[in-house]
Design a protein around this motif. Sequence first.
Motif, PDB file in Angstrom:
ATOM      1  N   SER A  45       0.788  -1.241   0.000  1.00  0.00           N
ATOM      2  CA  SER A  45       0.000   0.000   0.000  1.00  0.00           C
ATOM      3  C   SER A  45       0.822   1.294   0.000  1.00  0.00           C
ATOM      4  N   ASN A  93       8.244  -7.501  11.333  1.00  0.00           N
ATOM      5  CA  ASN A  93       7.283  -6.435  11.053  1.00  0.00           C
ATOM      6  C   ASN A  93       5.923  -6.805  11.689  1.00  0.00           C
ATOM      7  N   GLU A 146       5.667 -11.502   8.573  1.00  0.00           N
ATOM      8  CA  GLU A 146       6.278 -12.154   7.407  1.00  0.00           C
ATOM      9  C   GLU A 146       7.713 -11.704   7.157  1.00  0.00           C
ATOM     10  N   THR A 161      -1.450  -9.216   2.362  1.00  0.00           N
ATOM     11  CA  THR A 161      -2.130  -8.565   1.219  1.00  0.00           C
ATOM     12  C   THR A 161      -3.556  -8.141   1.563  1.00  0.00           C
ATOM     13  N   GLY A 162      -3.727  -7.676   2.810  1.00  0.00           N
ATOM     14  CA  GLY A 162      -5.055  -7.310   3.294  1.00  0.00           C
ATOM     15  C   GLY A 162      -5.800  -6.358   2.378  1.00  0.00           C
ATOM     16  N   THR A 163      -5.147  -5.293   1.947  1.00  0.00           N
ATOM     17  CA  THR A 163      -5.840  -4.318   1.104  1.00  0.00           C
ATOM     18  C   THR A 163      -5.560  -4.543  -0.377  1.00  0.00           C
TER      19      THR A 163
HETATM   20  O1  CDP Z   1      -2.334  -5.084   1.425  1.00  0.00           O
HETATM   21  P1  CDP Z   1      -1.365  -4.101   1.985  1.00  0.00           P
HETATM   22  O2  CDP Z   1      -0.219  -3.786   1.078  1.00  0.00           O
HETATM   23  O3  CDP Z   1      -2.045  -2.836   2.424  1.00  0.00           O
HETATM   24  O4  CDP Z   1      -0.721  -4.679   3.333  1.00  0.00           O
HETATM   25  P2  CDP Z   1      -0.609  -6.156   3.946  1.00  0.00           P
HETATM   26  O5  CDP Z   1      -0.018  -7.091   2.948  1.00  0.00           O
HETATM   27  O6  CDP Z   1      -1.908  -6.541   4.567  1.00  0.00           O
HETATM   28  O7  CDP Z   1       0.454  -5.934   5.091  1.00  0.00           O
HETATM   29  C1  CDP Z   1       1.827  -5.852   4.773  1.00  0.00           C
HETATM   30  C2  CDP Z   1       2.556  -5.124   5.849  1.00  0.00           C
HETATM   31  O8  CDP Z   1       2.154  -3.757   5.857  1.00  0.00           O
HETATM   32  C3  CDP Z   1       2.286  -5.583   7.251  1.00  0.00           C
HETATM   33  O9  CDP Z   1       3.018  -6.704   7.612  1.00  0.00           O
HETATM   34  C4  CDP Z   1       2.699  -4.361   8.032  1.00  0.00           C
HETATM   35  O10 CDP Z   1       4.101  -4.312   8.149  1.00  0.00           O
HETATM   36  C5  CDP Z   1       2.211  -3.240   7.157  1.00  0.00           C
HETATM   37  N1  CDP Z   1       0.879  -2.725   7.562  1.00  0.00           N
HETATM   38  C6  CDP Z   1       0.784  -1.573   8.348  1.00  0.00           C
HETATM   39  O11 CDP Z   1       1.791  -1.017   8.705  1.00  0.00           O
HETATM   40  N2  CDP Z   1      -0.432  -1.085   8.741  1.00  0.00           N
HETATM   41  C7  CDP Z   1      -1.566  -1.689   8.382  1.00  0.00           C
HETATM   42  N3  CDP Z   1      -2.733  -1.187   8.786  1.00  0.00           N
HETATM   43  C8  CDP Z   1      -1.506  -2.850   7.590  1.00  0.00           C
HETATM   44  C9  CDP Z   1      -0.269  -3.346   7.191  1.00  0.00           C
END
Ligand code: CDP
Length: 595
Positions: free
Chosen positions: A84, A285, A289, A446-448
């Motif tokens: 993101s 983190n 992961e 990859t939540g978002t």
């Molecule tokens: O899908 P997206 O790229 O938003 O993020 P994710 O794959 O769900 O999360 C990847 C990493 O982003 C997590 O391990 C955190 O280090 C960081 N993250 C964060 O700082 N704050 C959030 N609200 C979500 C993710």
Amino acid sequence: MPLSSTPPSVPAELSQNARTVLEKRYLVKDRSGKPTERPEDMFWRVATVVAEADRRYGASDAQTQALAEEFYALMTQRRFEPNSPTLMNAGRPLGQLSACFVLPVEDALSNGQNGIYDTLRSMALIHQSGGGTGFSFSRLRGKGAMVRSTTGVASGPVSFMQLYDSSTDAVKQGGTRRGANMGILRVDHPDVLDFIACKEDLTKVTNFNISVGITEKFMQALKAGGSYDLIEPSTGAVAGQLDAKLVWDKMVLGAWRTGEPGVFFIDEANRYNPVPHLGAYEATNPCGEQPLLPYDVCNLGSVNVGYYVRDGQLDWEAFGRDIRTSTHFLDNIIDVNKYPLPEIDALSKRIRRIGLGVMGFADALIKLGIPYDTPEGVEMGRRVMEFLDVEGKKESERLAKERGPFPEWARSIWGPDETCARDADGKRIRPMQMLRNCNVTTVAPTGTISIIAGCSSGLEPLFAVAFMRNQAGVMMPDVNEDFVAIAKREGWYSDELMERIAKTGTVQHPEVPERWQKVFVTANLIAPEWHVRMQAAFQQHCDSAISKTTNFAHTATVDDVRAIYELAYQLNCKGVTVYRDGSRDGQVLSTGATE
Ligand code: CDP
């Protein structure tokens, strides 16, 4: 000549859910909150900034333009998405493109660099830029230890973690996402029991995930049914002993109750530290992961593997091509990123760590007709990750030949050095390979970005076939398109059935053929053991670690959780996280069945 700011005329292929998320949080807005760019402009903004890095290595205008168009196609066709912060910040004043950081916390209130309050400040800067932070609090002296300057007593790591938590609340991440943290404490720290208990109250320390750093010594004591030494970090002295089983039981009970603490197998992670001469992993983190060194950073990206399955076949060639382009993309990020601290900037350029992973893995299995919770499903996971790892490294090797290996390569586990590249028993840990990046692969949640790509997240099974998703405060319906297409094709689709599926959270209904009941198996119906087996299969071919939640039914017992923690250790996972359905309020995803 800079690239044109007008995107190619090909529109982005986005679902309504994806557009909602982008509008709410990713697109540039004016003062009134109205987006001033379209999703296409956003993807082009990212593509051009990242492609521009190639000019440093001699690319012409035409080559840079062609590369930007390739990156644009990758992202708009939902074959790959970067994490993101890259989508949000590329080409904008902040310019901070990474999701994951680890900061050191030294045992001093302030030492001008990395004392407790110095790091607190660094944390705020990272959160403001959209990054997540991990910390090991293991160097802080235990509660009650003496503070020499005042002859008072120290308040211990847990109290300082609470301080970090409150500060996180105060700094909303650049107005885009709330700060996320990981807190780690070694199992041999004198305050470990306080740490394990600190999230029993679910309203406390809400901006932290916590994991206990489990050592090999501890696991040996657990196996032998004995106790182990606690070490006071400020003196190195033995500060007492604890019964290993007692500590393990408390952790397992906590995980059963609330999902926390998780486990970070710290010695296993360090076995694969690619640059041991620069320091050891102490923390990960926020989502686990990425084990990272102090002041380390990783920019992530994920290839949507489901995209490559057509007519029941995975197109490995196209998948491989995109893995290589995505690796190139992530390597470029290191050169164009604006890092929040000089220490981070310096380390990232010395080791050039990147984290390429997959998303849409459950979709791929469904399209291939393979149930997740079977030996075939797990074998497919292993193959996909092995392929990603091999192809990603091919590209990293090609980049190394063209641009030079990462500066610390010679002494890394990939290099010719005779000491760093060896395991304790003298064997090479990894084959020698000239690489541009010290680590290439990972699997992020990859939540978002999985919503943006319209695919299942990371390596997770489907959460549900039809459900409501709480995304940034908006409840959005999510219905699996593959399921609907099959149901319509085979003539057993009805709106009433879909409603029943959303309400009950399962596809186990008489009109759904048994074969599809198996293929569309959802997270809560998968025996926990299969979750861990899948995680371990991916871990076999992954440089970094894996973000994975092992789901349990609400009725699971404490012993069920214990068995999974132990299985994860036996299968050489670097960590484990569990979640028992309904054990926390405000789940991000919810099916009717848990409400
Ligand atoms: O899908 P997206 O790229 O938003 O993020 P994710 O794959 O769900 O999360 C990847 C990493 O982003 C997590 O391990 C955190 O280090 C960081 N993250 C964060 O700082 N704050 C959030 N609200 C979500 C993710």
